[in-house]
Design a protein around this motif. Structure first.
Motif, PDB file in Angstrom:
ATOM      1  N   SER A  77       0.820  -1.123   0.203  1.00 25.34           N
ATOM      2  CA  SER A  77       0.039  -0.127  -0.140  1.00 25.34           C
ATOM      3  C   SER A  77       0.930   1.424   0.067  1.00 25.34           C
ATOM      4  O   SER A  77       0.189   2.474   0.019  1.00 25.34           O
ATOM      5  CB  SER A  77      -0.814   0.555   1.215  1.00 25.34           C
ATOM      6  OG  SER A  77      -0.576   0.019   2.273  1.00 25.34           O
ATOM      7  N   ASP A  78       2.093   1.297  -0.167  1.00 22.52           N
ATOM      8  CA  ASP A  78       3.058   2.293   0.410  1.00 22.52           C
ATOM      9  C   ASP A  78       3.467   2.770  -1.587  1.00 22.52           C
ATOM     10  O   ASP A  78       3.754   1.823  -1.878  1.00 22.52           O
ATOM     11  CB  ASP A  78       4.476   1.566   0.397  1.00 22.52           C
ATOM     12  CG  ASP A  78       5.315   3.336   0.784  1.00 22.52           C
ATOM     13  OD1 ASP A  78       5.424   3.844   0.307  1.00 22.52           O
ATOM     14  OD2 ASP A  78       6.552   3.291   2.031  1.00 22.52           O
ATOM     15  N   LYS A 153       0.959   5.309 -12.156  1.00 26.79           N
ATOM     16  CA  LYS A 153      -0.142   5.627 -11.269  1.00 26.79           C
ATOM     17  C   LYS A 153       0.232   5.624  -9.601  1.00 26.79           C
ATOM     18  O   LYS A 153      -0.267   6.080  -9.247  1.00 26.79           O
ATOM     19  CB  LYS A 153      -1.106   4.365 -11.897  1.00 26.79           C
ATOM     20  CG  LYS A 153      -2.005   5.389 -13.168  1.00 26.79           C
ATOM     21  CD  LYS A 153      -2.900   3.637 -13.384  1.00 26.79           C
ATOM     22  CE  LYS A 153      -4.053   4.267 -14.848  1.00 26.79           C
ATOM     23  NZ  LYS A 153      -5.167   3.638 -15.015  1.00 26.79           N
ATOM     24  N   ALA A 154       1.203   4.335  -9.171  1.00 30.30           N
ATOM     25  CA  ALA A 154       1.619   5.083  -8.068  1.00 30.30           C
ATOM     26  C   ALA A 154       2.069   6.117  -7.810  1.00 30.30           C
ATOM     27  O   ALA A 154       2.305   5.759  -6.625  1.00 30.30           O
ATOM     28  CB  ALA A 154       2.640   3.923  -8.484  1.00 30.30           C
ATOM     29  N   GLU A 158      -2.711   9.430  -4.877  1.00 33.93           N
ATOM     30  CA  GLU A 158      -3.066  10.631  -3.032  1.00 33.93           C
ATOM     31  C   GLU A 158      -3.300   9.860  -1.984  1.00 33.93           C
ATOM     32  O   GLU A 158      -3.673   8.352  -1.392  1.00 33.93           O
ATOM     33  CB  GLU A 158      -4.626  10.650  -3.518  1.00 33.93           C
ATOM     34  CG  GLU A 158      -4.638  11.377  -5.231  1.00 33.93           C
ATOM     35  CD  GLU A 158      -5.564  12.058  -5.779  1.00 33.93           C
ATOM     36  OE1 GLU A 158      -7.003  11.640  -4.371  1.00 33.93           O
ATOM     37  OE2 GLU A 158      -6.099  12.439  -6.722  1.00 33.93           O
ATOM     38  N   ASN A 159      -3.354  10.994  -0.999  1.00 28.87           N
ATOM     39  CA  ASN A 159      -2.891  10.579   0.339  1.00 28.87           C
ATOM     40  C   ASN A 159      -2.192   9.584   0.917  1.00 28.87           C
ATOM     41  O   ASN A 159      -1.807   8.914   1.574  1.00 28.87           O
ATOM     42  CB  ASN A 159      -4.663   9.759   0.917  1.00 28.87           C
ATOM     43  CG  ASN A 159      -5.873  11.226   0.017  1.00 28.87           C
ATOM     44  OD1 ASN A 159      -5.197  12.897   0.837  1.00 28.87           O
ATOM     45  ND2 ASN A 159      -6.204  10.506   0.263  1.00 28.87           N
TER      46      ASN A 159
END
Length: 543
Positions: A77-78, A153-154, A158-159
């Motif tokens: 998720s990083d 895209k990675a 966002e956030n």
């Protein structure tokens, strides 16, 4: 009580150390001689093969790395980790993987075109080539643009939280299976599981039907090699080794670059030596490997010269091969007992592997003068002391043959090959020590036949022309028939190899050969004219 069966023994033309065994290969329809194909030199083949193996291993390693990175990018998720994983994939794919796959593909095609394997002649090679090409196309058309999109895209996540999009999901579900396909391709390369394609069979048939090159300077056949026959194959001695004292091993590769003829355990080839001598030698090695024939020959200085001549061959020499034939095939049986004496071990090497492949229990009793004289001993002992029983006579003395025979399970096929004394001993013990088994013998030289009758003159009529050939009492039918057919095929002329087989149309043969088993001695449809004769004064044959 089972009757011992002596199955098609074969010969080394009277030289007791040389071997043997035979079945005419199927002939194909006549075809034009094939154009001589591109062929890599020995050094070029070794260099190309080394590059192919190195690039294949590199491709496998890089593919595993790509699969690992694809899974990392999908599971993390990083966004920084995901971006790094996809950019690493992109760099690998653009540089290293492309180069390695190109080298692997080019060297693979060179090996396919420049060796006896033939690019389109064997299914295993064809499947490997198609899969490898598909993987390379997949990488360029699919993976290459997709990893760059996934990395971008990675980077734009966002956030500070990365969630894989369709690109990352597709990479995770497709790149690891590609690694699995590459592993499968590697397994195919090692085990070569399938035989010839239809094109490969046609090519082999065309070679068998085409006349072989005639003898002459530089042909390797020598001035005494005799007439060239349809189906003769010129081979080069590619490697020479010494598996035991007094034993030479030869690797024989077809000069044409074509694959060798198919064979099964127990088969032999006829070797036409530069002097013109013809000798029979058992094949060993992997029957599925169509790149070469492997033989091993014990030198007998007291023999008729064939083994001495074989021991004088060097790398690069050319000889002629006929066959393979097989009169010593491995039967279907619940268990096997192999009894080998000296160089008689040779036909049992592929038989043991075939028995292991079938999952059939087997044991080997191997007798020799000394450990140093017993060929392939280290290889055989790796099967384990519970299966392989070694008796070097200078250390252990002679084995208790009766004990081994009596311990054989019901239905055991007992195979014996070696010196005549060993074979006679096994044959004499079968009725008492092993009535539950069936005996198969292959002889080095003709044994005296106590049942042979008096040599009387008789006549042989040729069914095709009606001509009648007289055979004197002191003459063989083969010698007499050569007056009408000088090129009549024969090799050992001792009733062992079966190469002179004739079809009988009328009359009763007096079988004196060692090709037919005792159960087949009543046959009236075939004879071996080098030793067999006729009952009743006349026999009609199809020449």
């Amino acid at each position: 009580m089972a009757t011992p069966t002596r199955h098609r023994p074969s010969s080394s033309v009277g030289e007791p150390e040389e071997a043997f065994g035979k079945e005419e290969p199927p002939s194909g329809p006549p075809a034009a001689a094939a154009r001589k194909p591109f062929r890599l030199s020995t050094r070029g083949r070794k260099l190309t093969l080394a590059l192919h193996i190195l690039s294949s291993v590199g491709w496998l390693g890089l593919s595993l790395s790509m699969a690992t990175l694809a899974l990392i990018g999908y599971l993390t998720s990083d966004p920084g980790v995901a971006e790094g994983a996809y950019y690493a994939m992109y760099i690998f794919d653009e540089s290293t993987v492309s180069l390695v796959s190109l080298v692997c593909g080019v060297t693979g095609v060179l090996l396919g075109c420049g060796t006896p394997w033939g690019l389109m002649r064997h299914w295993w090679l064809l499947v490997k080539w198609v899969l490898s090409l598909g993987i390379a196309a997949f990488a360029w058309v699919y993976t290459h643009p997709l990893v760059l999109t996934a990395a971008e895209k990675a980077a734009a996540a966002e956030n500070g939280v990365y969630r894989p999009g369709p690109e990352g999901t597709l990479l995770a579900w497709t790149v690891p299976p590609v690694f699995g396909v590459l592993v499968f391709v590697g397994v195919i390369s090692v085990y070569k599981p399938w035989g010839r394609t239809r094109r490969g069979r046609r090519y082999a048939q065309s070679l068998a039907a085409a006349p072989a090159p005639s003898s002459g300077p530089g042909s390797g056949s020598g001035p005494g090699a005799g007439p060239v026959r349809a189906g003769d194959v010129q081979v080069t001695v590619e490697a020479v080794d010494r598996p035991a004292e007094g034993v030479v091993g030869l690797r024989l590769v077809p000069v044409s670059g074509a694959a060798t003829e198919p064979w099964r355990p127990g088969a032999h080839i006829d070797l036409v030596l530069p002097s013109g001598k013809v000798r029979q030698y058992s094949l060993h090695g992997d029957p599925a490997d169509g790149s070469a024939y492997h033989v091993a020959v014990l030198q007998d200085p007291q023999g008729r010269g064939g083994s001495v001549e074989v021991h004088g061959l060097s790398v690069g020499d050319r000889v002629t091969v006929r066959g393979p034939r097989n009169h010593f095939p491995l039967a279907g049986a619940p268990a096997f007992l192999f009894v080998a004496g000296g160089i008689g071990i040779v036909p049992f090497l592929p038989m043991i592997e075939e028995a292991r492949r079938r999952g059939t229990p087997w044991r080997l009793l191997y007798v020799g003068r000394s450990r140093a004289s017993m060929a392939f001993l280290p290889r055989l002992e790796r099967y384990g002391a519970e299966r392989v029983f070694v008796y070097p006579r200078d250390v252990t003395g002679r084995p208790d043959l009766a004990a081994y025979l009596s311990a054989a399970p019901a239905g055991t096929a007992v195979y014996c090959c070696g010196p005549d004394g060993l074979m006679r001993a096994v044959e004499e013990l079968m009725d008492t020590a092993c009535p539950q088994g069936v005996l198969h013998l292959e002889r080095f030289a003709a044994a005296a036949d106590a049942a042979a009758g008096e040599n009387l003159p008789f006549e042989v009529e040729l069914g095709s022309t009606g001509a009648v050939v007289g055979v004197r009492a002191d003459q063989s039918a083969l010698d007499a028939l050569r007056q009408q057919a000088p090129a009549l095929t024969a090799s050992c002329e001792d009733g062992l190899c079966g190469s002179c087989e004739l079809r009988v149309l009328r009359g009763t043969p007096d079988h004196r050969d060692h090709v037919l088993s005792p159960a087949e001695r009543g046959r009236t449809d075939v004879m071996y004219p080098c030793v067999s004769r006729a009952r009743g004064g006349r026999i009609v044959v199809d020449l």
